[in-house]
Design a protein around this motif. Sequence first.
Motif, PDB file in Angstrom:
ATOM      1  N   SER A   1       0.828  -1.215   0.000  1.00 57.63           N
ATOM      2  CA  SER A   1       0.000   0.000   0.000  1.00 57.63           C
ATOM      3  C   SER A   1       0.860   1.261   0.000  1.00 57.63           C
ATOM      4  O   SER A   1       0.537   2.237  -0.683  1.00 57.63           O
ATOM      5  CB  SER A   1      -0.898   0.033   1.233  1.00 57.63           C
TER       6      SER A   1
ATOM      7  N   GLU B   1      -6.506   1.933   0.190  1.00 58.65           N
ATOM      8  CA  GLU B   1      -5.033   1.793   0.185  1.00 58.65           C
ATOM      9  C   GLU B   1      -4.374   2.921   0.973  1.00 58.65           C
ATOM     10  O   GLU B   1      -3.387   2.707   1.667  1.00 58.65           O
ATOM     11  CB  GLU B   1      -4.502   1.784  -1.254  1.00 58.65           C
TER      12      GLU B   1
ATOM     13  N   SER C   1      -1.954   2.416   4.225  1.00 52.02           N
ATOM     14  CA  SER C   1      -0.576   2.922   4.335  1.00 52.02           C
ATOM     15  C   SER C   1      -0.448   3.949   5.451  1.00 52.02           C
ATOM     16  O   SER C   1       0.562   3.975   6.154  1.00 52.02           O
ATOM     17  CB  SER C   1      -0.066   3.451   3.004  1.00 52.02           C
TER      18      SER C   1
END
Lengths: 239, 111
Positions: A192, B71, B75
Amino acid sequence: MSLFESKLIINLDNLCEIEEKLKFCEKLNIKNIILEPLDDINIIKNKIKQRIKEITPINIYYRICIKPKNLKDFKNKIKLYHNCSEIICVESSNLDVQIHAARDSRVDIISFTNLDLLKSLSKGIISLVNQNNSFIEFTLAPIMSENISYQSKTIRHLFRSITKVINSKSNYIISGGFSETYNFRNPRALVSICHTILGIPFPEAKKAFNQNVIKLINRAKSRQSEEIYEEGVRIIKGG
Amino acid sequence: MVKHERSRYILFTLLNEKDHRYNKRDLISVIWKVIWKYYGLSVVNKMGLWIITLNTDKNYGIIKFSHNNKELIISALSLVQEIKERRVIITPIKTSGTIKKIKNKITEILN
């Protein structure tokens, strides 16, 4: 198969520390790890490998990192790894060493782990790596740096280098490469980070932590097989 | 046509230093700081961040956000290094569109 952490630096003399690190990785739900001994070691003994295997259910693989200062040093060191079952990695900012390592079929990875090394990555190296079917390695360790200036510069260079490698369709892997335990992250989280911060397309980022690492492990394994002459050429014994 | 914005939920685990206590407000402010630092103003308005559950005894939590930013949230959670000046690792475990599935996963983990 699940994702890989392709670089975890360990001190083979300190089994307690190794155990601590691996237990930490278990807590982070990491399933596959490639361990790299801290010092220049010619061979990792089977006894140690067995002991480490007993410590943890994680799938463990090994790599050896050579850090030559110049070309002569590289030639002397690489002689020792002729039929090595471990993954061989070369880390050097010397351009001659990089060129020779990229041409040498014994070398599996050319590593670009910090800002100075990233700056030395050239198109020529990428092309040679592509011809030899070896791999280029990047690490995300600088992302956790507290020095914002260093962090920003490294992210910029990582972005540029990875884009170059993706465009040239060369093989590459991305590893965490963290040395401190509280900097370790699950590879899924690293995918990610690659996607959102470095702008790598999601499937490409995932490939760098999964498919490409499996390819790399198979490359190192096939070196020991007598039947496989080189990639794509297998000797068939006829009766 | 403007698409309807849906919610997503992430179940995450926490790895703390010993006896480290903090509340939802501490955690969410750290996550916002990370989002500001790495992604900036342009994404902040699309987040819809909300911490549903935080259990520091059993070290897990649930966060709610807009479905477009999966995403980015994963993160951001991973980039959190410290809460109240002590080291923390937040590891996303499961993403789902319904809270029910997340709660099933919690019972699975705790058992």
